[in-house]
Design an enzyme around this catalytic site. Sequence first.
Site, PDB file in Angstrom:
ATOM      1  CG  HIS A   1      59.760  63.337 -10.476  1.00 53.24           C
ATOM      2  ND1 HIS A   1      58.513  63.517  -9.918  1.00 53.24           N
ATOM      3  CD2 HIS A   1      59.790  62.045 -10.908  1.00 53.24           C
ATOM      4  CE1 HIS A   1      57.824  62.393 -10.007  1.00 53.24           C
ATOM      5  NE2 HIS A   1      58.577  61.483 -10.595  1.00 53.24           N
TER       6      HIS A   1
ATOM      7  CG  HIS B   1      51.068  68.983  -8.594  1.00 51.05           C
ATOM      8  ND1 HIS B   1      50.656  68.217  -9.659  1.00 51.05           N
ATOM      9  CD2 HIS B   1      51.729  68.131  -7.760  1.00 51.05           C
ATOM     10  CE1 HIS B   1      51.035  66.971  -9.483  1.00 51.05           C
ATOM     11  NE2 HIS B   1      51.691  66.889  -8.342  1.00 51.05           N
TER      12      HIS B   1
ATOM     13  CG  ASP C   1      56.482  66.634  -2.446  1.00 55.44           C
ATOM     14  OD1 ASP C   1      56.486  65.558  -1.822  1.00 55.44           O
ATOM     15  OD2 ASP C   1      56.421  66.698  -3.675  1.00 55.44           O
TER      16      ASP C   1
END
Length: 385
Positions: free
Chosen positions: A225, A264, A317
């Site tokens: 996560h 994703h 990220d």
Amino acid sequence: MTETTEAIKVQRGLRGVYFDRSPCTYIDGKGGELRYRGYSIHDLAERSTFEETAWLLLHGELPTRAQLAAFEGDLRSARKLPDPILDIIRLTKSAHPMDVLRTAVSALSAFDPDAADNSREAVLRKGVRLTAQVPMMVAAHARMREGRDPVAADPALSHAANLIWMLKGEKPGREAVELIDRDLILHAEHGSNASSFAARVVIGTEASLHAAIAAAIAALSGPAHGGAAEDVMKMAEEIGEAGRAADYVREKRKAGEPITGFGHRVYRAEDPRARHMRAGVERLSRELGQPAWYEILQAVVKAMAPYARHGVNVNVDFYSGVVYHLLGIKRDLFVPIFAVGRVPGWVVQVLEQMDNNFRIRPLTLYNGLQLRPYVPIEDRQGGAG
């Protein structure tokens, strides 16, 4: 063989299952679009502050000047931790920062004046306090494990600036503050992800806000996560220079391994948050005389371009970790900083669950043995070891 005769389709991981309605966060995975309360993430990232965005998430509208000033005052007045919480952080300082944070948040409920009050108003008050206190706990632990005293919060600083100040003990520059502020906005809320769902499951049992946030932190601590930003930094270090990126990607893909920072669970197009951190990495890496990091990342993006048509695109990220690294933030603090930004989003999820509460209790489809006779212990011939 099972005893049921019904045609049941199992949605593993609840993928594609809608369990509630939400007026807060709109995500278009195919088109690569994200909105908070109807506002594009691009407008918020470029024109808003984290404090404004947090108010928007919690109250549904962008704040007026007076509302924003009052909210900022509430956050500043909550920038304090009870001494026993600092003692707990000190006692657990050798643990991973996410484990320390989860423990400290859970313990903090014992010192909150609204601990036993689960009314909407009290949960909002507690949510504001936690928004201010979570970065304090992250920073206090970061200092203590290095044998240094925590840095007291500075009431003159914004939320993002204060986070950097408490971590480093140095007043941050404008560029660093803007980047962290933007990062917190981009991570503030993202629908029913694993940590938000965990918070809703817990609050659905009428547990406390602190229990729900502790559960959310526990879920976020899992590398599947929250760990991508940390892994991207490791990858960039492994590649070492932009010229090696294409070979690195080719070898990984040949071995059937994923490229960290791509793909994703929701987005099939590029994560709409990514562009804002990409621009920050480019500016900061050049300003600090370390352009190689940006060049490595962009070389990886170029090497991954053929896979974009399959929905494997860059996510937020991919760039966040390098921003943290350039700002001198240690790698195991990347996920705690994610948590700092996500607190208002978790609180919103809790409030929405409370508005029309129901216990979240999905089913599992039994596929074990059918009914069989009980065997007394003296007649058993051995089984699973």
